[in-house]
Design a protein around this motif. Structure first.
Motif, PDB file in Angstrom:
ATOM      1  N   GLU A  48      13.433 -31.505 -23.707  1.00 44.74           N
ATOM      2  CA  GLU A  48      13.753 -30.936 -25.050  1.00 44.74           C
ATOM      3  C   GLU A  48      14.531 -31.979 -26.011  1.00 44.74           C
ATOM      4  N   ILE A  49      15.357 -32.603 -25.360  1.00 47.85           N
ATOM      5  CA  ILE A  49      15.775 -34.001 -25.954  1.00 47.85           C
ATOM      6  C   ILE A  49      14.611 -34.704 -26.666  1.00 47.85           C
ATOM      7  N   PHE A  50      13.638 -35.138 -25.737  1.00 46.21           N
ATOM      8  CA  PHE A  50      12.550 -36.448 -26.377  1.00 46.21           C
ATOM      9  C   PHE A  50      12.031 -35.538 -27.498  1.00 46.21           C
ATOM     10  N   TYR A  51      11.456 -34.166 -26.864  1.00 43.48           N
ATOM     11  CA  TYR A  51       9.790 -32.909 -27.482  1.00 43.48           C
ATOM     12  C   TYR A  51      10.587 -32.734 -28.828  1.00 43.48           C
ATOM     13  N   ASP A  52      12.076 -31.838 -28.164  1.00 42.13           N
ATOM     14  CA  ASP A  52      12.386 -31.151 -29.779  1.00 42.13           C
ATOM     15  C   ASP A  52      13.052 -32.494 -30.403  1.00 42.13           C
ATOM     16  N   GLY A  53      14.362 -32.734 -29.727  1.00 41.70           N
ATOM     17  CA  GLY A  53      15.161 -33.482 -31.071  1.00 41.70           C
ATOM     18  C   GLY A  53      14.980 -34.963 -31.311  1.00 41.70           C
ATOM     19  N   ILE A  54      14.183 -35.710 -30.441  1.00 46.07           N
ATOM     20  CA  ILE A  54      13.467 -36.284 -31.133  1.00 46.07           C
ATOM     21  C   ILE A  54      12.270 -36.323 -31.951  1.00 46.07           C
ATOM     22  N   CYS A  55      11.417 -35.337 -31.642  1.00 44.76           N
ATOM     23  CA  CYS A  55      10.530 -35.830 -32.038  1.00 44.76           C
ATOM     24  C   CYS A  55       9.774 -34.149 -32.773  1.00 44.76           C
ATOM     25  N   CYS A  56      10.752 -33.723 -32.710  1.00 47.68           N
ATOM     26  CA  CYS A  56      10.976 -32.321 -33.678  1.00 47.68           C
ATOM     27  C   CYS A  56       9.917 -31.724 -32.680  1.00 47.68           C
ATOM     28  N   LYS A  57       9.181 -31.286 -32.294  1.00 50.92           N
ATOM     29  CA  LYS A  57       8.126 -30.743 -31.400  1.00 50.92           C
ATOM     30  C   LYS A  57       6.648 -30.974 -32.488  1.00 50.92           C
ATOM     31  N   VAL A 114       5.142 -33.745 -31.856  1.00 51.95           N
ATOM     32  CA  VAL A 114       3.644 -34.836 -31.578  1.00 51.95           C
ATOM     33  C   VAL A 114       3.344 -34.914 -30.238  1.00 51.95           C
ATOM     34  N   PRO A 115       1.946 -34.584 -29.786  1.00 55.57           N
ATOM     35  CA  PRO A 115       1.611 -34.177 -28.443  1.00 55.57           C
ATOM     36  C   PRO A 115       2.403 -34.891 -27.375  1.00 55.57           C
ATOM     37  N   ILE A 116       2.682 -34.119 -26.612  1.00 51.45           N
ATOM     38  CA  ILE A 116       3.496 -34.434 -25.005  1.00 51.45           C
ATOM     39  C   ILE A 116       2.115 -34.264 -23.430  1.00 51.45           C
ATOM     40  N   VAL A 117       2.631 -35.307 -24.089  1.00 52.08           N
ATOM     41  CA  VAL A 117       1.715 -34.896 -21.522  1.00 52.08           C
ATOM     42  C   VAL A 117       2.064 -35.503 -20.340  1.00 52.08           C
ATOM     43  N   VAL A 118       2.314 -34.523 -19.864  1.00 50.13           N
ATOM     44  CA  VAL A 118       3.050 -35.605 -18.044  1.00 50.13           C
ATOM     45  C   VAL A 118       2.820 -36.189 -17.494  1.00 50.13           C
ATOM     46  N   LYS A 158      -7.327 -39.127 -24.943  1.00 49.47           N
ATOM     47  CA  LYS A 158      -7.771 -37.957 -24.894  1.00 49.47           C
ATOM     48  C   LYS A 158      -6.328 -37.542 -25.698  1.00 49.47           C
ATOM     49  N   ASN A 159      -5.025 -37.296 -26.473  1.00 50.85           N
ATOM     50  CA  ASN A 159      -4.224 -36.984 -26.707  1.00 50.85           C
ATOM     51  C   ASN A 159      -3.267 -37.520 -27.237  1.00 50.85           C
ATOM     52  N   CYS A 160      -3.885 -39.283 -28.072  1.00 50.00           N
ATOM     53  CA  CYS A 160      -3.106 -39.833 -28.710  1.00 50.00           C
ATOM     54  C   CYS A 160      -3.434 -39.375 -30.359  1.00 50.00           C
ATOM     55  N   ARG A 161      -2.750 -38.964 -30.594  1.00 50.69           N
ATOM     56  CA  ARG A 161      -2.395 -38.854 -32.997  1.00 50.69           C
ATOM     57  C   ARG A 161      -3.791 -40.268 -32.961  1.00 50.69           C
ATOM     58  N   SER A 162      -4.226 -39.994 -33.598  1.00 47.92           N
ATOM     59  CA  SER A 162      -4.906 -40.914 -34.501  1.00 47.92           C
ATOM     60  C   SER A 162      -3.683 -41.597 -35.981  1.00 47.92           C
ATOM     61  N   ASN A 163      -3.250 -40.291 -36.486  1.00 48.92           N
ATOM     62  CA  ASN A 163      -2.543 -39.496 -37.517  1.00 48.92           C
ATOM     63  C   ASN A 163      -1.030 -39.587 -37.424  1.00 48.92           C
ATOM     64  N   PRO A 164       0.047 -41.643 -36.992  1.00 48.28           N
ATOM     65  CA  PRO A 164       1.358 -40.850 -36.529  1.00 48.28           C
ATOM     66  C   PRO A 164       1.690 -40.272 -37.139  1.00 48.28           C
ATOM     67  N   TRP A 165       2.812 -39.485 -36.075  1.00 51.38           N
ATOM     68  CA  TRP A 165       3.603 -38.199 -36.739  1.00 51.38           C
ATOM     69  C   TRP A 165       4.919 -39.496 -37.431  1.00 51.38           C
ATOM     70  N   GLN A 166       5.174 -39.556 -38.754  1.00 55.48           N
ATOM     71  CA  GLN A 166       6.153 -40.082 -39.066  1.00 55.48           C
ATOM     72  C   GLN A 166       7.281 -39.612 -40.217  1.00 55.48           C
ATOM     73  N   LYS A 167       8.441 -39.891 -40.227  1.00 61.43           N
ATOM     74  CA  LYS A 167       9.632 -39.762 -41.189  1.00 61.43           C
ATOM     75  C   LYS A 167      10.560 -41.053 -41.367  1.00 61.43           C
ATOM     76  N   ASP A 168      11.311 -40.489 -42.242  1.00 63.26           N
ATOM     77  CA  ASP A 168      11.589 -41.770 -43.074  1.00 63.26           C
ATOM     78  C   ASP A 168      13.415 -42.258 -42.120  1.00 63.26           C
ATOM     79  N   LYS A 218       8.933 -46.975 -37.418  1.00 61.88           N
ATOM     80  CA  LYS A 218       8.779 -46.649 -38.405  1.00 61.88           C
ATOM     81  C   LYS A 218       7.555 -46.597 -38.645  1.00 61.88           C
ATOM     82  N   ASP A 219       6.472 -46.780 -38.311  1.00 64.32           N
ATOM     83  CA  ASP A 219       5.295 -46.583 -38.409  1.00 64.32           C
ATOM     84  C   ASP A 219       4.910 -45.361 -37.772  1.00 64.32           C
ATOM     85  N   GLY A 220       5.781 -45.611 -36.852  1.00 66.37           N
ATOM     86  CA  GLY A 220       5.452 -43.286 -36.576  1.00 66.37           C
ATOM     87  C   GLY A 220       5.280 -43.177 -35.233  1.00 66.37           C
ATOM     88  N   VAL A 221       5.196 -41.879 -34.409  1.00 67.36           N
ATOM     89  CA  VAL A 221       4.460 -41.669 -32.924  1.00 67.36           C
ATOM     90  C   VAL A 221       3.659 -41.366 -32.661  1.00 67.36           C
TER      91      VAL A 221
END
Length: 267
Positions: A116-125, A127-131, A198-208, A92-95
């Motif tokens: 696709e499931i995590f980046y698109d389906g769960i985090c709606c593109k 959130v930064p993503i690294v491999v 380097k890649n972690c957002r300091s302002n998390p992406w959040q949704k209800d 709830k505090d975001g990703v």
């Protein structure tokens, strides 16, 4: 007067069983707290969260497994939906970052689907993503050689990343009192920490929570269409799953917002 402690930034580690997710989390924690497993069913996807501090910032590392690893080999199983809902609720505090863990092996359809499931389906593109590529301890002195040989192939699969690291997450056996992979392990730990900072957002992406889970359920229903991959009809199964840990009203709200037909709870 001291300022209040900032909330931890949530980071999701995901990938198939055996790719080293738990080992990497333990490497960051500096101790063996996350369960590791090489078994087919794995021991993750319990949405385990591990707090840690890196360079003065607080993080919460989530150890998950891919949704392609249900107990019956299906993607949208009741158990997977239940655990996915708990994960969404806990976030709830975001990703702030997705960390995709893969092994240094040929690229497969499963790798693309998990992405696709995590980046698109769960985090709606959103959130930064690294491999992070694991299992490269024998590719010395240049563990990054795997990426140089495979980055074009990865991009051709429509997988885009904000950063990468090629690492070893195991110390190996001790030889004359020294771990075989100690040097590579230490450099891998530094590379992983730097990648996160380097890649972690300091302002998390959040949704209800309800809106987010509805979006995820819709995406899964639209995108995972094969008979092998989906529970059909999803609407009834989704309602039955949700009412186990939500009120009928809340479960109906999620199902209805997902544009699915739910059963009458009074019938």
């Amino acid at each position: 007067m001291s300022s209040p402690t900032a909330l931890p930034l949530n980071i999701i580690f995901f990938g198939s069983t055996g790719t080293g997710k738990s080992s990497m989390i333990n490497m960051l924690l500096g101790e063996d707290r996350a369960l590791t497993s090489s078994g087919a069913k794995g021991c993750t996807f319990n949405n385990n969260a591990y707090p840690t501090t890196i360079e003065g910032k607080n993080y919460r590392l989530y150890d998950t497994s891919g949704l392609d690893q249900g107990s019956a080999g299906t993607v949208i199983s009741k158990d997977a939906l239940r655990k996915l809902y708990h994960l969404v609720r806990d976030l709830k505090d975001g990703v702030s970052l997705l960390v995709y863990c893969i092994q240094g092996r040929p690229i497969t359809d499963t790798l693309e689907r998990n992405y696709e499931i995590f980046y698109d389906g769960i985090c709606c593109k959103s959130v930064p993503i690294v491999v992070v590529v694991t299992g490269l301890e024998d590719q010395t002195p240049d563990m990054d050689a795997w990426w140089k040989e495979n980055d074009t192939h990865i991009e051709s699969r429509n997988m885009r990343f904000d950063g990468h690291a090629c690492v070893t997450a195991t110390l190996g056996k001790k030889v004359k009192g020294v771990f075989r992979n100690q040097t590579e392990y230490d450099s891998s730990k530094t590379a992983l920490r730097n990648l996160i900072v380097k890649n972690c957002r300091s302002n998390p992406w959040q949704k209800d929570t309800t809106a987010w889970f509805t979006t995820v359920a819709n995406w899964l229903y639209r995108s995972l269409r094969s008979e092998e991959d989906r529970v059909d009809p999803l609407s009834t199964d989704l309602f039955e799953v949700l009412k186990q840990f939500l009120s009928d009203k809340d479960a109906l709200e999620i199902v209805n917002q997902a544009d699915m037909t739910a059963p009458d709870p009074k019938s």
